[in-house]
Scaffold this motif. Structure first.
Motif, PDB file in Angstrom:
ATOM      1  N   ASN A  62       0.827  -1.196   0.000  1.00 49.58           N
ATOM      2  CA  ASN A  62       0.000   0.000   0.000  1.00 49.58           C
ATOM      3  C   ASN A  62       0.864   1.250   0.000  1.00 49.58           C
ATOM      4  O   ASN A  62       2.004   1.227   0.471  1.00 49.58           O
ATOM      5  CB  ASN A  62      -0.886   0.023   1.253  1.00 49.58           C
ATOM      6  N   TRP A  63       0.291   2.317  -0.482  1.00 45.40           N
ATOM      7  CA  TRP A  63       0.883   3.645  -0.334  1.00 45.40           C
ATOM      8  C   TRP A  63      -0.009   4.450   0.599  1.00 45.40           C
ATOM      9  O   TRP A  63      -1.226   4.515   0.387  1.00 45.40           O
ATOM     10  CB  TRP A  63       1.001   4.353  -1.674  1.00 45.40           C
ATOM     11  N   TYR A  64       0.611   5.026   1.610  1.00 45.95           N
ATOM     12  CA  TYR A  64      -0.054   5.937   2.520  1.00 45.95           C
ATOM     13  C   TYR A  64       0.594   7.312   2.377  1.00 45.95           C
ATOM     14  O   TYR A  64       1.700   7.439   1.861  1.00 45.95           O
ATOM     15  CB  TYR A  64       0.098   5.471   3.976  1.00 45.95           C
ATOM     16  N   GLU A  75      -3.063   8.520   5.894  1.00 47.45           N
ATOM     17  CA  GLU A  75      -4.207   8.005   5.178  1.00 47.45           C
ATOM     18  C   GLU A  75      -3.779   7.097   4.028  1.00 47.45           C
ATOM     19  O   GLU A  75      -2.730   7.310   3.411  1.00 47.45           O
ATOM     20  CB  GLU A  75      -5.071   9.148   4.621  1.00 47.45           C
ATOM     21  N   LEU A  76      -4.613   6.108   3.760  1.00 54.88           N
ATOM     22  CA  LEU A  76      -4.358   5.203   2.647  1.00 54.88           C
ATOM     23  C   LEU A  76      -4.604   5.923   1.332  1.00 54.88           C
ATOM     24  O   LEU A  76      -5.636   6.574   1.144  1.00 54.88           O
ATOM     25  CB  LEU A  76      -5.269   3.978   2.748  1.00 54.88           C
ATOM     26  N   VAL A  77      -3.666   5.799   0.414  1.00 53.05           N
ATOM     27  CA  VAL A  77      -3.789   6.399  -0.912  1.00 53.05           C
ATOM     28  C   VAL A  77      -4.185   5.343  -1.946  1.00 53.05           C
ATOM     29  O   VAL A  77      -5.123   5.524  -2.720  1.00 53.05           O
ATOM     30  CB  VAL A  77      -2.476   7.078  -1.327  1.00 53.05           C
ATOM     31  N   ALA A  78      -3.440   4.245  -1.953  1.00 53.54           N
ATOM     32  CA  ALA A  78      -3.694   3.178  -2.922  1.00 53.54           C
ATOM     33  C   ALA A  78      -3.064   1.891  -2.414  1.00 53.54           C
ATOM     34  O   ALA A  78      -2.135   1.922  -1.610  1.00 53.54           O
ATOM     35  CB  ALA A  78      -3.117   3.531  -4.288  1.00 53.54           C
ATOM     36  N   GLY A  79      -3.587   0.760  -2.899  1.00 52.81           N
ATOM     37  CA  GLY A  79      -3.034  -0.523  -2.501  1.00 52.81           C
ATOM     38  C   GLY A  79      -3.174  -1.534  -3.614  1.00 52.81           C
ATOM     39  O   GLY A  79      -4.055  -1.404  -4.484  1.00 52.81           O
ATOM     40  N   ILE A  80      -2.293  -2.542  -3.600  1.00 47.81           N
ATOM     41  CA  ILE A  80      -2.348  -3.612  -4.592  1.00 47.81           C
ATOM     42  C   ILE A  80      -2.025  -4.923  -3.897  1.00 47.81           C
ATOM     43  O   ILE A  80      -1.057  -5.015  -3.138  1.00 47.81           O
ATOM     44  CB  ILE A  80      -1.399  -3.327  -5.774  1.00 47.81           C
ATOM     45  N   THR A  81      -2.857  -5.933  -4.149  1.00 42.78           N
ATOM     46  CA  THR A  81      -2.643  -7.227  -3.522  1.00 42.78           C
ATOM     47  C   THR A  81      -1.727  -8.097  -4.377  1.00 42.78           C
ATOM     48  O   THR A  81      -1.360  -7.727  -5.497  1.00 42.78           O
ATOM     49  CB  THR A  81      -3.979  -7.963  -3.341  1.00 42.78           C
ATOM     50  N   ASN A  82      -1.382  -9.259  -3.840  1.00 36.65           N
ATOM     51  CA  ASN A  82      -0.532 -10.182  -4.586  1.00 36.65           C
ATOM     52  C   ASN A  82      -1.209 -10.651  -5.870  1.00 36.65           C
ATOM     53  O   ASN A  82      -0.524 -10.989  -6.845  1.00 36.65           O
ATOM     54  CB  ASN A  82      -0.175 -11.386  -3.718  1.00 36.65           C
ATOM     55  N   SER A  83      -2.523 -10.681  -5.883  1.00 41.05           N
ATOM     56  CA  SER A  83      -3.259 -11.104  -7.071  1.00 41.05           C
ATOM     57  C   SER A  83      -3.491  -9.958  -8.050  1.00 41.05           C
ATOM     58  O   SER A  83      -4.041 -10.181  -9.131  1.00 41.05           O
ATOM     59  CB  SER A  83      -4.604 -11.708  -6.673  1.00 41.05           C
ATOM     60  N   GLY A  84      -3.090  -8.765  -7.657  1.00 41.26           N
ATOM     61  CA  GLY A  84      -3.208  -7.625  -8.552  1.00 41.26           C
ATOM     62  C   GLY A  84      -4.434  -6.758  -8.350  1.00 41.26           C
ATOM     63  O   GLY A  84      -4.618  -5.774  -9.073  1.00 41.26           O
ATOM     64  N   SER A  85      -5.257  -7.083  -7.374  1.00 46.82           N
ATOM     65  CA  SER A  85      -6.415  -6.237  -7.091  1.00 46.82           C
ATOM     66  C   SER A  85      -5.953  -4.908  -6.517  1.00 46.82           C
ATOM     67  O   SER A  85      -5.031  -4.869  -5.700  1.00 46.82           O
ATOM     68  CB  SER A  85      -7.343  -6.932  -6.093  1.00 46.82           C
ATOM     69  N   THR A  86      -6.598  -3.851  -6.937  1.00 42.29           N
ATOM     70  CA  THR A  86      -6.191  -2.515  -6.505  1.00 42.29           C
ATOM     71  C   THR A  86      -7.341  -1.798  -5.798  1.00 42.29           C
ATOM     72  O   THR A  86      -8.510  -2.124  -5.977  1.00 42.29           O
ATOM     73  CB  THR A  86      -5.737  -1.660  -7.693  1.00 42.29           C
ATOM     74  N   ALA A 113       2.483  15.861   0.795  1.00 38.48           N
ATOM     75  CA  ALA A 113       2.566  15.016   1.981  1.00 38.48           C
ATOM     76  C   ALA A 113       3.837  14.184   1.905  1.00 38.48           C
ATOM     77  O   ALA A 113       4.517  14.167   0.873  1.00 38.48           O
ATOM     78  CB  ALA A 113       1.358  14.083   2.068  1.00 38.48           C
ATOM     79  N   VAL A 114       4.134  13.499   2.991  1.00 35.77           N
ATOM     80  CA  VAL A 114       5.146  12.445   2.958  1.00 35.77           C
ATOM     81  C   VAL A 114       4.417  11.161   2.583  1.00 35.77           C
ATOM     82  O   VAL A 114       3.401  10.813   3.196  1.00 35.77           O
ATOM     83  CB  VAL A 114       5.849  12.289   4.307  1.00 35.77           C
ATOM     84  N   TYR A 115       4.930  10.485   1.575  1.00 37.70           N
ATOM     85  CA  TYR A 115       4.313   9.258   1.080  1.00 37.70           C
ATOM     86  C   TYR A 115       5.117   8.062   1.581  1.00 37.70           C
ATOM     87  O   TYR A 115       6.352   8.030   1.446  1.00 37.70           O
ATOM     88  CB  TYR A 115       4.262   9.268  -0.439  1.00 37.70           C
ATOM     89  N   PHE A 116       4.404   7.093   2.145  1.00 38.24           N
ATOM     90  CA  PHE A 116       5.020   5.915   2.743  1.00 38.24           C
ATOM     91  C   PHE A 116       4.581   4.653   2.009  1.00 38.24           C
ATOM     92  O   PHE A 116       3.400   4.473   1.702  1.00 38.24           O
ATOM     93  CB  PHE A 116       4.612   5.775   4.210  1.00 38.24           C
ATOM     94  N   CYS A 117       5.541   3.776   1.803  1.00 36.20           N
ATOM     95  CA  CYS A 117       5.236   2.450   1.285  1.00 36.20           C
ATOM     96  C   CYS A 117       4.989   1.517   2.473  1.00 36.20           C
ATOM     97  O   CYS A 117       5.731   1.570   3.470  1.00 36.20           O
ATOM     98  CB  CYS A 117       6.410   1.951   0.444  1.00 36.20           C
ATOM     99  N   ASN A 118       3.977   0.679   2.347  1.00 32.89           N
ATOM    100  CA  ASN A 118       3.548  -0.180   3.454  1.00 32.89           C
ATOM    101  C   ASN A 118       3.405  -1.608   2.962  1.00 32.89           C
ATOM    102  O   ASN A 118       2.728  -1.845   1.953  1.00 32.89           O
ATOM    103  CB  ASN A 118       2.217   0.367   3.969  1.00 32.89           C
ATOM    104  N   GLY A 119       4.056  -2.530   3.642  1.00 34.53           N
ATOM    105  CA  GLY A 119       3.939  -3.944   3.325  1.00 34.53           C
ATOM    106  C   GLY A 119       3.021  -4.607   4.340  1.00 34.53           C
ATOM    107  O   GLY A 119       3.383  -4.716   5.515  1.00 34.53           O
ATOM    108  N   GLU A 120       1.874  -5.045   3.897  1.00 35.38           N
ATOM    109  CA  GLU A 120       0.841  -5.551   4.805  1.00 35.38           C
ATOM    110  C   GLU A 120       1.028  -7.041   5.038  1.00 35.38           C
ATOM    111  O   GLU A 120       0.888  -7.854   4.118  1.00 35.38           O
ATOM    112  CB  GLU A 120      -0.520  -5.271   4.179  1.00 35.38           C
ATOM    113  N   TYR A 121       1.306  -7.401   6.291  1.00 29.58           N
ATOM    114  CA  TYR A 121       1.408  -8.808   6.666  1.00 29.58           C
ATOM    115  C   TYR A 121       0.023  -9.354   6.987  1.00 29.58           C
ATOM    116  O   TYR A 121      -0.379 -10.387   6.495  1.00 29.58           O
ATOM    117  CB  TYR A 121       2.355  -8.948   7.860  1.00 29.58           C
ATOM    118  N   ASN A 122      -0.690  -8.665   7.836  1.00 25.72           N
ATOM    119  CA  ASN A 122      -2.093  -8.971   8.112  1.00 25.72           C
ATOM    120  C   ASN A 122      -2.743  -7.673   8.573  1.00 25.72           C
ATOM    121  O   ASN A 122      -2.119  -6.613   8.550  1.00 25.72           O
ATOM    122  CB  ASN A 122      -2.259 -10.100   9.133  1.00 25.72           C
TER     123      ASN A 122
END
Length: 116
Positions: A35-37, A46-57, A91-100
């Motif tokens: 995800n990008w926050y 705040e969440l900006v965008a996200g992409i799953t391992n299957s490619g869902s956005t 803003a400051v944009y952060f990359c986020n790796g979601e484990y759960n």
């Protein structure tokens, strides 16, 4: 452990574009989504965008139609293409790796400044 490193931030005029890159390394097999926050001064992250391992956005309403998230699995990179930038995107944009849903890994952030 998972490491995330962002790059691509900078100063751009309103209406311009930037592409942010997140390089993911380490135990990437345990990450379910990237995800990008963003966080502006005085605001919550705040969440900006996200992409799953299957490619869902998914996208925040405020960026739909202007931002696009994509991934390069071969090189373990995730991109955030930002077009038609507005001063309120600053803003400051952060990359986020979601484990759960309870735990994520975070990058150090990259500053995006949009001038009017």
């Amino acid at each position: 452990q998972v490491q995330l490193v962002e790059s691509g931030g900078g100063l751009v005029q309103a209406g311009g574009s930037l592409r942010l890159t997140c390089i993911v390394s380490g135990r990437i097999d345990i990450i379910n989504a990237i995800n990008w926050y963003r966080q502006a001064p005085g605001n919550e992250r705040e969440l900006v965008a996200g992409i799953t391992n299957s490619g869902s956005t998914r996208y925040a309403e405020s960026v739909k139609g202007r931002f696009s998230i994509s991934r390069d699995n071969a090189n373990n990179m995730v991109y955030l293409q930002m077009d038609s930038l507005k001063p309120e995107d600053t803003a400051v944009y952060f990359c986020n790796g979601e484990y759960n849903r309870y735990f994520s890994y975070w990058g150090q952030g990259t500053q995006v400044t949009v001038s009017s």
